[in-house]
Design a protein around this motif. Structure first.
Motif, PDB file in Angstrom:
ATOM      1  N   GLY A 192       0.800  -1.220   0.000  1.00  0.00           N
ATOM      2  CA  GLY A 192       0.000   0.000   0.000  1.00  0.00           C
ATOM      3  C   GLY A 192       0.831   1.268   0.000  1.00  0.00           C
ATOM      4  O   GLY A 192       0.359   2.329   0.424  1.00  0.00           O
ATOM      5  N   GLY A 193       2.053   1.175  -0.466  1.00  0.00           N
ATOM      6  CA  GLY A 193       2.951   2.330  -0.488  1.00  0.00           C
ATOM      7  C   GLY A 193       2.478   3.459  -1.381  1.00  0.00           C
ATOM      8  O   GLY A 193       2.617   4.632  -1.033  1.00  0.00           O
ATOM      9  N   ILE A 194       1.906   3.133  -2.532  1.00  0.00           N
ATOM     10  CA  ILE A 194       1.426   4.180  -3.444  1.00  0.00           C
ATOM     11  C   ILE A 194       0.303   4.970  -2.790  1.00  0.00           C
ATOM     12  O   ILE A 194       0.278   6.206  -2.851  1.00  0.00           O
ATOM     13  CB  ILE A 194       0.994   3.577  -4.800  1.00  0.00           C
ATOM     14  CG1 ILE A 194       2.224   3.062  -5.544  1.00  0.00           C
ATOM     15  CG2 ILE A 194       0.239   4.620  -5.638  1.00  0.00           C
ATOM     16  CD1 ILE A 194       1.919   2.322  -6.830  1.00  0.00           C
ATOM     17  N   GLU A 195      -0.600   4.277  -2.133  1.00  0.00           N
ATOM     18  CA  GLU A 195      -1.703   4.955  -1.436  1.00  0.00           C
ATOM     19  C   GLU A 195      -1.165   5.844  -0.318  1.00  0.00           C
ATOM     20  O   GLU A 195      -1.647   6.959  -0.114  1.00  0.00           O
ATOM     21  CB  GLU A 195      -2.699   3.931  -0.885  1.00  0.00           C
ATOM     22  CG  GLU A 195      -3.951   4.550  -0.330  1.00  0.00           C
ATOM     23  CD  GLU A 195      -4.790   5.286  -1.374  1.00  0.00           C
ATOM     24  OE1 GLU A 195      -5.475   6.248  -0.984  1.00  0.00           O
ATOM     25  OE2 GLU A 195      -4.760   4.924  -2.565  1.00  0.00           O
ATOM     26  N   ASP A 196      -0.144   5.371   0.394  1.00  0.00           N
ATOM     27  CA  ASP A 196       0.447   6.179   1.454  1.00  0.00           C
ATOM     28  C   ASP A 196       1.153   7.413   0.889  1.00  0.00           C
ATOM     29  O   ASP A 196       1.123   8.478   1.509  1.00  0.00           O
ATOM     30  CB  ASP A 196       1.401   5.346   2.308  1.00  0.00           C
ATOM     31  CG  ASP A 196       0.659   4.370   3.210  1.00  0.00           C
ATOM     32  OD1 ASP A 196      -0.542   4.588   3.473  1.00  0.00           O
ATOM     33  OD2 ASP A 196       1.281   3.386   3.652  1.00  0.00           O
ATOM     34  N   ILE A 197       1.764   7.290  -0.272  1.00  0.00           N
ATOM     35  CA  ILE A 197       2.364   8.465  -0.917  1.00  0.00           C
ATOM     36  C   ILE A 197       1.275   9.458  -1.296  1.00  0.00           C
ATOM     37  O   ILE A 197       1.407  10.659  -1.056  1.00  0.00           O
ATOM     38  CB  ILE A 197       3.201   8.056  -2.150  1.00  0.00           C
ATOM     39  CG1 ILE A 197       4.474   7.338  -1.701  1.00  0.00           C
ATOM     40  CG2 ILE A 197       3.534   9.278  -3.013  1.00  0.00           C
ATOM     41  CD1 ILE A 197       5.269   6.705  -2.818  1.00  0.00           C
ATOM     42  N   LYS A 198       0.180   8.965  -1.864  1.00  0.00           N
ATOM     43  CA  LYS A 198      -0.937   9.849  -2.224  1.00  0.00           C
ATOM     44  C   LYS A 198      -1.486  10.570  -0.998  1.00  0.00           C
ATOM     45  O   LYS A 198      -1.879  11.732  -1.082  1.00  0.00           O
ATOM     46  CB  LYS A 198      -2.051   9.058  -2.899  1.00  0.00           C
ATOM     47  CG  LYS A 198      -1.710   8.590  -4.293  1.00  0.00           C
ATOM     48  CD  LYS A 198      -2.842   7.755  -4.871  1.00  0.00           C
ATOM     49  CE  LYS A 198      -2.487   7.215  -6.244  1.00  0.00           C
ATOM     50  NZ  LYS A 198      -3.549   6.337  -6.766  1.00  0.00           N
ATOM     51  N   LYS A 199      -1.512   9.874   0.141  1.00  0.00           N
ATOM     52  CA  LYS A 199      -2.019  10.456   1.390  1.00  0.00           C
ATOM     53  C   LYS A 199      -0.940  11.225   2.153  1.00  0.00           C
ATOM     54  O   LYS A 199      -1.224  11.806   3.193  1.00  0.00           O
ATOM     55  CB  LYS A 199      -2.576   9.358   2.300  1.00  0.00           C
ATOM     56  CG  LYS A 199      -3.832   8.706   1.771  1.00  0.00           C
ATOM     57  CD  LYS A 199      -4.284   7.611   2.725  1.00  0.00           C
ATOM     58  CE  LYS A 199      -5.549   6.945   2.249  1.00  0.00           C
ATOM     59  NZ  LYS A 199      -5.967   5.859   3.163  1.00  0.00           N
ATOM     60  N   ALA A 200       0.309  11.171   1.648  1.00  0.00           N
ATOM     61  CA  ALA A 200       1.461  11.820   2.300  1.00  0.00           C
ATOM     62  C   ALA A 200       1.636  11.310   3.738  1.00  0.00           C
ATOM     63  O   ALA A 200       1.773  12.083   4.679  1.00  0.00           O
ATOM     64  CB  ALA A 200       1.332  13.338   2.253  1.00  0.00           C
ATOM     65  N   LYS A 201       1.643   9.974   3.885  1.00  0.00           N
ATOM     66  CA  LYS A 201       1.762   9.334   5.195  1.00  0.00           C
ATOM     67  C   LYS A 201       2.981   8.415   5.243  1.00  0.00           C
ATOM     68  O   LYS A 201       3.306   7.759   4.255  1.00  0.00           O
ATOM     69  CB  LYS A 201       0.521   8.490   5.514  1.00  0.00           C
ATOM     70  CG  LYS A 201      -0.766   9.265   5.605  1.00  0.00           C
ATOM     71  CD  LYS A 201      -0.833  10.079   6.857  1.00  0.00           C
ATOM     72  CE  LYS A 201      -2.174  10.776   6.970  1.00  0.00           C
ATOM     73  NZ  LYS A 201      -2.231  11.639   8.141  1.00  0.00           N
ATOM     74  N   VAL A 202       3.622   8.368   6.400  1.00  0.00           N
ATOM     75  CA  VAL A 202       4.692   7.404   6.667  1.00  0.00           C
ATOM     76  C   VAL A 202       4.089   6.361   7.602  1.00  0.00           C
ATOM     77  O   VAL A 202       3.789   6.648   8.758  1.00  0.00           O
ATOM     78  CB  VAL A 202       5.916   8.078   7.331  1.00  0.00           C
ATOM     79  CG1 VAL A 202       6.980   7.029   7.655  1.00  0.00           C
ATOM     80  CG2 VAL A 202       6.493   9.158   6.434  1.00  0.00           C
ATOM     81  N   ARG A 203       3.886   5.151   7.077  1.00  0.00           N
ATOM     82  CA  ARG A 203       3.228   4.071   7.823  1.00  0.00           C
ATOM     83  C   ARG A 203       4.157   2.871   7.900  1.00  0.00           C
ATOM     84  O   ARG A 203       4.800   2.500   6.918  1.00  0.00           O
ATOM     85  CB  ARG A 203       1.913   3.682   7.127  1.00  0.00           C
ATOM     86  CG  ARG A 203       1.067   2.694   7.875  1.00  0.00           C
ATOM     87  CD  ARG A 203      -0.327   2.542   7.246  1.00  0.00           C
ATOM     88  NE  ARG A 203      -0.289   2.259   5.824  1.00  0.00           N
ATOM     89  CZ  ARG A 203      -0.289   1.030   5.302  1.00  0.00           C
ATOM     90  NH1 ARG A 203      -0.322  -0.034   6.076  1.00  0.00           N
ATOM     91  NH2 ARG A 203      -0.259   0.870   3.996  1.00  0.00           N
TER      92      ARG A 203
END
Length: 105
Positions: free
Chosen positions: A44-55
């Motif tokens: 889910g890295g692409i979604e986290d980039i879109k959301k600007a989140k470090v998870r």
């Protein structure tokens, strides 16, 4: 999380997936094949980039207890990219921050 290869999964796909499981953060689990120009995103890295989140890949409490240097890496990534943390990650960054004092200088 499955630990064995699905019969519908290629050996290469399984190896990429397995490699991603050892990453600290979802955005570090992205893989790019320059020949096929394909991005592999198992975490889910692409979604986290879109959301600007470090998870974190695994629960943040477990991740930061296993290696408190991950807290510093999380902060560095967020600062460089202007990203923020999901609530769970932010909670453990704050509450386990004192653990980084035990790291070798």
């Amino acid at each position: 999380m499955p630990t064995s290869k699905s019969p519908h999964c290629s050996k290469n796909d399984y190896l990429r997936w397995k490699n991603c499981q050892g990453r600290d953060f979802t955005i570090n689990g992205l893989m790019f094949n320059p020949y096929s120009e394909k991005i592999y995103d198992y975490l889910g890295g692409i979604e986290d980039i879109k959301k600007a989140k470090v998870r974190t890949v695994i629960p943040a409490a477990t991740s930061f207890h296993e290696d408190c240097a991950r807290i510093l890496r999380a902060i560095r990534i967020a600062a460089r990219l202007g990203f923020s943390f999901p609530k769970e990650t932010a909670y453990y960054v704050r509450n386990l921050a004192c653990s980084v004092a035990r790291l070798d200088k």
